[in-house]
Write an enzyme that holds these catalytic residues in place. Sequence first.
Site, PDB file in Angstrom:
ATOM      1  N   THR A 186      27.981  31.362 -29.841  1.00  0.00           N
ATOM      2  CA  THR A 186      27.922  30.375 -28.917  1.00  0.00           C
ATOM      3  C   THR A 186      28.146  29.164 -29.551  1.00  0.00           C
ATOM      4  O   THR A 186      27.914  28.887 -30.661  1.00  0.00           O
ATOM      5  CB  THR A 186      26.464  30.361 -28.314  1.00  0.00           C
ATOM      6  OG1 THR A 186      25.451  30.359 -29.152  1.00  0.00           O
ATOM      7  CG2 THR A 186      26.555  31.641 -27.268  1.00  0.00           C
ATOM      8  N   VAL A 187      28.516  27.911 -28.687  1.00  0.00           N
ATOM      9  CA  VAL A 187      28.404  26.469 -29.071  1.00  0.00           C
ATOM     10  C   VAL A 187      27.106  25.965 -28.359  1.00  0.00           C
ATOM     11  O   VAL A 187      26.636  26.567 -27.365  1.00  0.00           O
ATOM     12  CB  VAL A 187      29.541  26.079 -28.798  1.00  0.00           C
ATOM     13  CG1 VAL A 187      30.690  26.102 -29.342  1.00  0.00           C
ATOM     14  CG2 VAL A 187      30.126  26.287 -26.991  1.00  0.00           C
ATOM     15  N   TRP A 191      35.376  31.908 -28.316  1.00  0.00           N
ATOM     16  CA  TRP A 191      36.098  30.358 -28.360  1.00  0.00           C
ATOM     17  C   TRP A 191      36.983  30.326 -29.357  1.00  0.00           C
ATOM     18  O   TRP A 191      36.457  30.891 -30.490  1.00  0.00           O
ATOM     19  CB  TRP A 191      34.919  29.464 -28.626  1.00  0.00           C
ATOM     20  CG  TRP A 191      33.692  29.364 -27.625  1.00  0.00           C
ATOM     21  CD1 TRP A 191      32.550  29.606 -27.762  1.00  0.00           C
ATOM     22  CD2 TRP A 191      33.802  28.829 -26.239  1.00  0.00           C
ATOM     23  NE1 TRP A 191      31.750  29.252 -26.757  1.00  0.00           N
ATOM     24  CE2 TRP A 191      32.556  29.120 -25.743  1.00  0.00           C
ATOM     25  CE3 TRP A 191      34.998  28.537 -25.597  1.00  0.00           C
ATOM     26  CZ2 TRP A 191      32.234  28.505 -24.244  1.00  0.00           C
ATOM     27  CZ3 TRP A 191      34.739  28.171 -24.193  1.00  0.00           C
ATOM     28  CH2 TRP A 191      33.565  28.145 -23.678  1.00  0.00           C
ATOM     29  N   ARG A 239      26.199  36.837 -29.718  1.00  0.00           N
ATOM     30  CA  ARG A 239      27.088  36.079 -29.112  1.00  0.00           C
ATOM     31  C   ARG A 239      27.252  34.885 -30.128  1.00  0.00           C
ATOM     32  O   ARG A 239      26.545  34.301 -30.624  1.00  0.00           O
ATOM     33  CB  ARG A 239      26.942  35.761 -27.866  1.00  0.00           C
ATOM     34  CG  ARG A 239      26.512  36.863 -26.852  1.00  0.00           C
ATOM     35  CD  ARG A 239      26.231  36.485 -25.560  1.00  0.00           C
ATOM     36  NE  ARG A 239      27.236  35.882 -24.896  1.00  0.00           N
ATOM     37  CZ  ARG A 239      27.876  36.643 -23.828  1.00  0.00           C
ATOM     38  NH1 ARG A 239      27.591  37.672 -23.514  1.00  0.00           N
ATOM     39  NH2 ARG A 239      28.979  36.196 -23.222  1.00  0.00           N
ATOM     40  N   TYR A 276      23.700  29.325 -13.898  1.00  0.00           N
ATOM     41  CA  TYR A 276      24.365  30.554 -14.521  1.00  0.00           C
ATOM     42  C   TYR A 276      23.881  31.720 -13.805  1.00  0.00           C
ATOM     43  O   TYR A 276      24.419  32.599 -14.041  1.00  0.00           O
ATOM     44  CB  TYR A 276      24.181  30.409 -16.088  1.00  0.00           C
ATOM     45  CG  TYR A 276      24.983  29.409 -16.815  1.00  0.00           C
ATOM     46  CD1 TYR A 276      26.219  29.645 -17.419  1.00  0.00           C
ATOM     47  CD2 TYR A 276      24.534  28.063 -17.140  1.00  0.00           C
ATOM     48  CE1 TYR A 276      27.030  29.047 -17.959  1.00  0.00           C
ATOM     49  CE2 TYR A 276      25.487  27.209 -17.444  1.00  0.00           C
ATOM     50  CZ  TYR A 276      26.720  27.768 -17.955  1.00  0.00           C
ATOM     51  OH  TYR A 276      27.713  26.776 -18.760  1.00  0.00           O
ATOM     52  N   CYS A 329      30.977  22.937 -22.245  1.00  0.00           N
ATOM     53  CA  CYS A 329      29.629  23.714 -22.253  1.00  0.00           C
ATOM     54  C   CYS A 329      28.539  22.569 -22.059  1.00  0.00           C
ATOM     55  O   CYS A 329      28.440  21.832 -22.805  1.00  0.00           O
ATOM     56  CB  CYS A 329      29.657  24.421 -23.473  1.00  0.00           C
ATOM     57  SG  CYS A 329      27.837  24.854 -23.917  1.00  0.00           S
ATOM     58  N   GLU A 356      20.807  26.118 -31.666  1.00  0.00           N
ATOM     59  CA  GLU A 356      20.092  25.949 -30.280  1.00  0.00           C
ATOM     60  C   GLU A 356      20.049  24.463 -29.758  1.00  0.00           C
ATOM     61  O   GLU A 356      19.470  23.619 -30.419  1.00  0.00           O
ATOM     62  CB  GLU A 356      18.572  26.635 -30.410  1.00  0.00           C
ATOM     63  CG  GLU A 356      17.730  26.029 -29.237  1.00  0.00           C
ATOM     64  CD  GLU A 356      18.243  26.289 -27.920  1.00  0.00           C
ATOM     65  OE1 GLU A 356      18.624  27.526 -27.795  1.00  0.00           O
ATOM     66  OE2 GLU A 356      18.181  25.313 -26.967  1.00  0.00           O
ATOM     67  N   SER A 357      20.819  24.394 -28.724  1.00  0.00           N
ATOM     68  CA  SER A 357      20.980  22.790 -28.401  1.00  0.00           C
ATOM     69  C   SER A 357      19.838  21.935 -28.075  1.00  0.00           C
ATOM     70  O   SER A 357      19.822  20.793 -28.406  1.00  0.00           O
ATOM     71  CB  SER A 357      21.891  22.788 -26.761  1.00  0.00           C
ATOM     72  OG  SER A 357      21.228  23.308 -26.025  1.00  0.00           O
TER      73      SER A 357
HETATM   74  N1  LIG Z   1      20.833  28.475 -26.178  1.00  0.00           N
HETATM   75  C1  LIG Z   1      21.912  28.110 -26.369  1.00  0.00           C
HETATM   76  C2  LIG Z   1      23.240  28.615 -25.111  1.00  0.00           C
HETATM   77  C3  LIG Z   1      24.521  28.165 -25.635  1.00  0.00           C
HETATM   78  C4  LIG Z   1      25.595  28.735 -24.703  1.00  0.00           C
HETATM   79  O1  LIG Z   1      25.089  30.090 -24.163  1.00  0.00           O
HETATM   80  N2  LIG Z   1      26.613  28.339 -24.891  1.00  0.00           N
HETATM   81  C5  LIG Z   1      27.720  29.016 -24.300  1.00  0.00           C
HETATM   82  C6  LIG Z   1      28.713  28.171 -23.815  1.00  0.00           C
HETATM   83  S1  LIG Z   1      28.382  27.045 -22.378  1.00  0.00           S
HETATM   84  C7  LIG Z   1      28.707  29.857 -25.194  1.00  0.00           C
HETATM   85  O2  LIG Z   1      28.886  29.435 -26.153  1.00  0.00           O
HETATM   86  N3  LIG Z   1      29.073  31.229 -24.754  1.00  0.00           N
HETATM   87  C8  LIG Z   1      29.643  32.117 -25.392  1.00  0.00           C
HETATM   88  C9  LIG Z   1      29.209  33.466 -25.470  1.00  0.00           C
HETATM   89  O3  LIG Z   1      28.062  33.829 -24.764  1.00  0.00           O
HETATM   90  O4  LIG Z   1      29.858  34.464 -25.891  1.00  0.00           O
HETATM   91  C10 LIG Z   1      21.855  26.435 -26.548  1.00  0.00           C
HETATM   92  O5  LIG Z   1      21.315  25.901 -25.424  1.00  0.00           O
HETATM   93  O6  LIG Z   1      22.358  25.968 -27.427  1.00  0.00           O
END
Ligand SMILES: N[C@@H](CCC(=O)N[C@@H](CS)C(=O)NCC(=O)O)C(=O)O
Length: 321
Positions: free
Chosen positions: A131-132, A96, A129, A194, A63, A147-148
């Site tokens: 997310t990481v 994940w 979602r 994306y 990611c 939030e990264s």
């Molecule tokens: N806004 C978030 C976006 C993070 C994101 O979309 N991560 C993706 C991996 S690249 C994820 O974990 N996706 C899993 C999902 O959407 O279910 C950030 O920048 O931290």
Amino acid sequence: MLVDGKWTAEWKPVEKTDEKGGFVRQTSSFRNWVTPDGVAGPTGEAGFGAEPGRYHLYIALICPWASRTLIGRKLKGLESVISLSIVEPMITEEGWRFGDYPGSTEDSVNGATYLHQVYTKADPHFTGRATVPVLWDKKRGTIVNNESADILRMLNSGFGDLATSDLDLYPADLASEIDALNDRIYPRLNNGVYRAGFATRQVAYDEAFDDVFDMLDELEARLADGRPFLHGDRFTETDVRLFVTLIRFDAAYHGLFKCNLRRISDYPGLSGYLKRVLEFPGIRDTVSIDHIKHGYYSMKALNPQRIVPRGPDLSDLGLSG
Ligand SMILES: N[C@@H](CCC(=O)N[C@@H](CS)C(=O)NCC(=O)O)C(=O)O
């Protein structure tokens, strides 16, 4: 995704689209900040003071967003201050997962099998979602921030003297330039790939495709004066944010996301820049082409047979996978 704390349906890459069939990324929901003395940051609540061993970072090596934070932790010398878990690259029907894929880890803090369990531990009624990246607070047992962009910035300055490197990724005199360039690169390129890959209609793909290559052309022109990094001699946050997209481009976005007008290796300025950033001390350790390829090409919606391509040849960058 999670709905009121329950995992609802098989994972799919796109949950929401706009009127043109364009991918709409979910906004991050945990927005607290770690600060040296625990006062509140730009968003969220106070009470997250910097302490060694208190925070844990959950990432995926596939990611780009999570990799921003992995790079921040590394470059700031915070590896012994903030512990780390790495999910497996292949996204499962429950999102994940932690496990024994080479280069991945268990969840040493919460003992979760799936990342969504970490979200429901923080908020039993979470909807969204999983997310990481996730920055977890072991003391309060909750998510500080997912939030990264925020996490990268708090790694730069929120841990004060605990950071063993004095590299400043967001120097005050460059702050407005950094913000302005980040704001151009994020929608067109970082998220643009994306938007191309996850588009559900031709028109949305076409727009995203043009944005991606217009932005790459603009960056190629910016580097034409021989500057080593985007803002000159100093390596900054914008370089971290561009690098994570460039390093995935030829291996994943060019093929899977159909961003195939050119490869980064076709741009002399950008490919020289990519090599330079890869050689910046600490960066190479944060890259796994194996995770990147297996991760992206595991998305069934985009690649039903889940066959992982053998190429491209990245030996020029000293990378294999
Ligand atoms: N806004 C978030 C976006 C993070 C994101 O979309 N991560 C993706 C991996 S690249 C994820 O974990 N996706 C899993 C999902 O959407 O279910 C950030 O920048 O931290």
